[in-house]
Each structure stands twice: as C-alpha cells, then as structure tokens.
Design an enzyme around this catalytic site. Structure first.
Site, PDB file in Angstrom:
ATOM      1  N   LYS A 186     -18.277  -7.111  32.897  1.00  4.94           N
ATOM      2  CA  LYS A 186     -17.275  -7.516  33.888  1.00  4.94           C
ATOM      3  C   LYS A 186     -16.846  -8.985  33.693  1.00  4.94           C
ATOM      4  O   LYS A 186     -17.402  -9.684  32.864  1.00  4.94           O
ATOM      5  CB  LYS A 186     -17.813  -7.254  35.292  1.00  4.94           C
ATOM      6  CG  LYS A 186     -18.132  -5.754  35.543  1.00  4.94           C
ATOM      7  CD  LYS A 186     -16.891  -4.898  35.707  1.00  4.94           C
ATOM      8  CE  LYS A 186     -16.991  -3.409  35.587  1.00  4.94           C
ATOM      9  NZ  LYS A 186     -17.998  -2.625  36.198  1.00  4.94           N
TER      10      LYS A 186
HETATM   11  C1  LIG Z   1     -18.335  -1.191  36.829  1.00  5.74           C
HETATM   12  C2  LIG Z   1     -17.734  -0.462  37.964  1.00  5.74           C
HETATM   13  C3  LIG Z   1     -18.489  -0.079  39.079  1.00  5.74           C
HETATM   14  C4  LIG Z   1     -19.975  -0.167  39.123  1.00  5.74           C
HETATM   15  O1  LIG Z   1     -20.449  -1.452  38.999  1.00  5.74           O
HETATM   16  P1  LIG Z   1     -22.040  -1.643  38.850  1.00  5.74           P
HETATM   17  O2  LIG Z   1     -22.227  -3.099  39.133  1.00  5.74           O
HETATM   18  O3  LIG Z   1     -22.368  -1.281  37.429  1.00  5.74           O
HETATM   19  O4  LIG Z   1     -22.697  -0.775  39.824  1.00  5.74           O
HETATM   20  C5  LIG Z   1     -17.841   0.489  40.166  1.00  5.74           C
HETATM   21  N1  LIG Z   1     -16.521   0.701  40.143  1.00  5.74           N
HETATM   22  C6  LIG Z   1     -15.760   0.376  39.078  1.00  5.74           C
HETATM   23  C7  LIG Z   1     -14.296   0.615  39.138  1.00  5.74           C
HETATM   24  C8  LIG Z   1     -16.351  -0.195  37.942  1.00  5.74           C
HETATM   25  O5  LIG Z   1     -15.605  -0.475  36.872  1.00  5.74           O
END
Ligand SMILES: *Cc1c(COP(=O)(O)O)cnc(C)c1O
Length: 387
Positions: A186
């Site tokens: 991210k």
């Molecule tokens: C990455 C992601 C998540 C989950 O995030 P985590 O921190 O891995 O639980 C949820 N929604 C979207 C749209 C994502 O891209």
C-alpha cells in the site's frame, strides 16, 4: 526494443534507514507491543488526515470487521458494497454473520455507483461500504445522503486512499468509520497494519471490541501504578497494532508527502505516454477529488488490439515488467458465486472492465529508467498487436 535485464517488481516497499533504526530502537526497549509508539502513530495519523481520532489495528480487514461489530451488525442484516474490490471488503460482512449485497460500479472510476445503491437498500440494510478504488475517492455526497435518508452507517474502505481528498476534505476526516491499510504493497506500510478513523465516541467502543472486549488495555495496566484488574464486556478480537509496526508507520507517514509526489510524477508520465493510444484507456480523475494514486489501472480497448488482457500481461512479463490485476471481482470467487448464486454478468460494468484491466507498476521506488521501460514495453506491445 532493448530488454530490461532485471525484472521490475510490481510494488516493493520503500523502507529507509530511519524505519530500520526506529524498529531496532523499539526492540531494545522493554515494550514491543501496543504502547507509546502506537499511541503516537494514532495521534499523528489522525492529525495528518485531519480526522477526529484514530485506532491502530493489525490490518484494514480488522478495522472493517471491528467497525461492523461495534455497530452491532450481525445475523439478519445486510451491508452494501461493490464487487470491484479486494475480497476482504465482503469477507468482513460474512465474519459478522451478515449478508453482503453487491452493487455495480461507475464505468469511469470503477467506484460504487450511487445511482444503483438505492435500489439495493431493503429494511435489513444497516451499512454501506464504499471502496475508494485505486485511490480515487468514491462519490461520497450522494452516498451520505442515501445513508442519512435510510439511517445507515457509511464505513469507508480506504485501503487505497491515504492520502486522498473528496471536495477538499481528507478521506478519514469525517465522524463515520473509515478503514485504512498499511499492508506491504500500500501507499505507506507497516508490513501488516491498519487504521480506523471515526468519532472519539465510536473509537472508544471500537477499541474494546478490537482487544478481547477488555475495558482497559495492557499498556495502561502495566504502567507504574497501573491496576491488574480488568473486565471483559464482550468477546472481542485480538486486532491490536504493535509498537514495532508503529515504528515503521511513524516514519512512513513522515515520508508520505514525498512518496505521493513521486507517484504523481510517474502517473503524469504514463498519462502523457498512453493518452493518445486508441488501444488504451487511461484512468480518469474527476474534478472534485485528490487521487491517492495507489494503482495505475490501464484498460485495453478490444476493438484496437489483436490480443486480450491475459496475453498483454504475458507480453509485459516477457519484457520483465511486473503487473497485477485489481481485482478478481468478489462475485467471481467460488464462495460468493455458490452461496448467493451469482453470475458473471450480474454486475456487467465490473465484469466487462475486469476482463480488460491491468495495473502497471506505480511506486516511489521506481527510477525514471523504470518508468521509461514500462512505457516503452506497453507501447511496443500495442504497436506489435494493433488491429
Ligand atoms: C488491501 C486491501 C484490503 C485489506 O487490507 P489489509 O490491511 O491487508 O487487511 C481491503 N480492501 C482493499 C480494497 C484492499 O486493497
């Protein structure tokens, strides 16, 4: 074209010496789990997004789940979201025992289509989970208006949207629950991690739900003069963030502005390079938003190309360019397909766009040469496969 020697990874993390030193310093203290650094990270994050408060958790998935349970959403309830997302947005509704109700997206942003939300609202609907797809904020005004009219809570999946703005205001600045992700790929990372922003009253309850249902957290209990007594008011989860993770997050947050500046430079180069190609549809930017540019999603135009998306990706891989597809829509996964009897074309905008989309590398570690290599590879594939 001249081939790259080294494979360009799709989204590697950008961790500096500052993060490494901070993690090591934390490891040398007597407190490595949820404690002062996590508190500081919550404060800094809330201040960054100009939000009313923040609760650091071990993932965005945990933040979404905590929000649903804090609202008392469970069996017999329905929660509206979109199929064009990572499946966690729907899984959390299943965790809570409620029913995810999917609504198709707008064809430009691929965000939930507010015009289609109202038709999906029933007396059982309790919440809407819009996803700020790729970092482009969803159209929040009509969503909040529908929520107010039908007494629903808006829980935003902002996994892609730090930092992003809708009509001049940061995503995460309002009183409703908003869930962020610090997963390794991210815009900023703590390896695994998440943040829930909301009103202080909501977060006070969410904090209890997220940590065993205990009415006082460990750091307070183990402080000098702290009391060993606690009470469990609900069977809560184990979703807390550690100070080791927060050590990463504090520095990533300080660097976020510069990460974002680099993302925007790369996007500008991609947009210039691909904007005129009849074979490529480039991402849109609606005028009322500031885009977090988590993803750069290209869509192929079948009428101008002899090859389809999967082969396009193979051609990029052969040119040593990493790619991904965001996302395999929720309704195509066997669990959801089988449980709710969903068909591919139940969400035609999502399905048609899924078939022709791919995400190009977009991260602040990319050099100008990397960006040039991606552009050259994409345009070369287009030239060789023009219809
Ligand atoms: C990455 C992601 C998540 C989950 O995030 P985590 O921190 O891995 O639980 C949820 N929604 C979207 C749209 C994502 O891209």
């Amino acid at each position: 074209m001249k081939k790259r020697e080294i494979f360009l990874p799709f989204s590697p993390p950008l961790i500096g010496e500052e993060e490494i030193k901070e993690v090591v310093a934390t490891l040398r203290t007597d407190w490595i789990t949820t404690g002062p650094k996590t508190k500081d990270f919550e404060k800094q994050f809330a201040s960054y997004v100009q939000g009313p408060g923040a609760l650091a958790l071990n993932s965005c998935t945990a933040a979404l789940h905590t929000a649903l349970v804090t609202l008392g959403i469970g069996a017999g309830d329905e929660v509206i979201s979109t199929p064009m997302t990572f499946v966690a947005s729907a899984n959390v509704v299943e965790y809570a025992g409620a029913r995810p109700v999917l609504v198709d997206v707008c064809s430009d942003t691929l965000n939930i289509d507010p015009a289609k939300v109202e038709a999906a609202i029933t007396p059982k609907t309790r919440a809407i989970i819009p996803v700020h797809y790729s970092g482009h904020p969803a159209d929040m005004d009509p969503i909040h208006a529908l929520a107010a009219k039908h007494k629903l809570t808006v829980i935003e999946d902002a996994a892609h949207a730090v930092p992003a703005k809708y009509k001049g205001r940061f995503i995460g600045s309002g009183p409703n629950p908003v869930a962020f992700s610090f997963y390794a790929t991210k815009n900023m990372t703590t390896a695994e991690g998440g943040m829930l922003t909301a009103s202080p009253e909501f977060l006070e309850q969410a904090r209890v739900v997220s940590l065993h249902g205990m009415n006082r957290d460990a750091w307070k209990r183990y402080q000098p003069g702290g009391n060993w007594k606690y009470d469990v008011v609900t069977p809560g989860f184990k979703y807390n963030m550690t100070d080791i993770q927060a050590s990463l997050g504090l520095w990533q947050l300080k660097k976020l502005q510069s990460f974002q500046a680099r993302r925007r430079e790369i996007v500008a180069q991609y947009q210039r390079a691909f904007g005129d190609s009849p074979a490529l549809e480039i991402p849109v930017l609606r005028p009322e938003v500031e885009h977090a540019w988590h993803l750069y999603v290209l869509r192929l135009r079948a009428e101008a190309l002899k090859i389809e998306r999967d082969q396009f990706i193979e051609e990029l891989t052969a040119r040593k360019i990493g790619t991904s597809v965001h996302f395999i829509p929720v309704h195509l996964h066997s669990f959801y397909r089988n449980k709710y009897g969903l068909k591919e074309r139940d969400f035609p905008v999502t399905f048609d766009n899924y078939l022709r989309m791919l995400s190009l590398p977009l991260n602040p570690r990319m050099t100008d040469q990397d960006v040039a290599d991606v552009i050259e590879a994409v345009l070369d594939i287009v030239t060789q496969n023009r219809r």
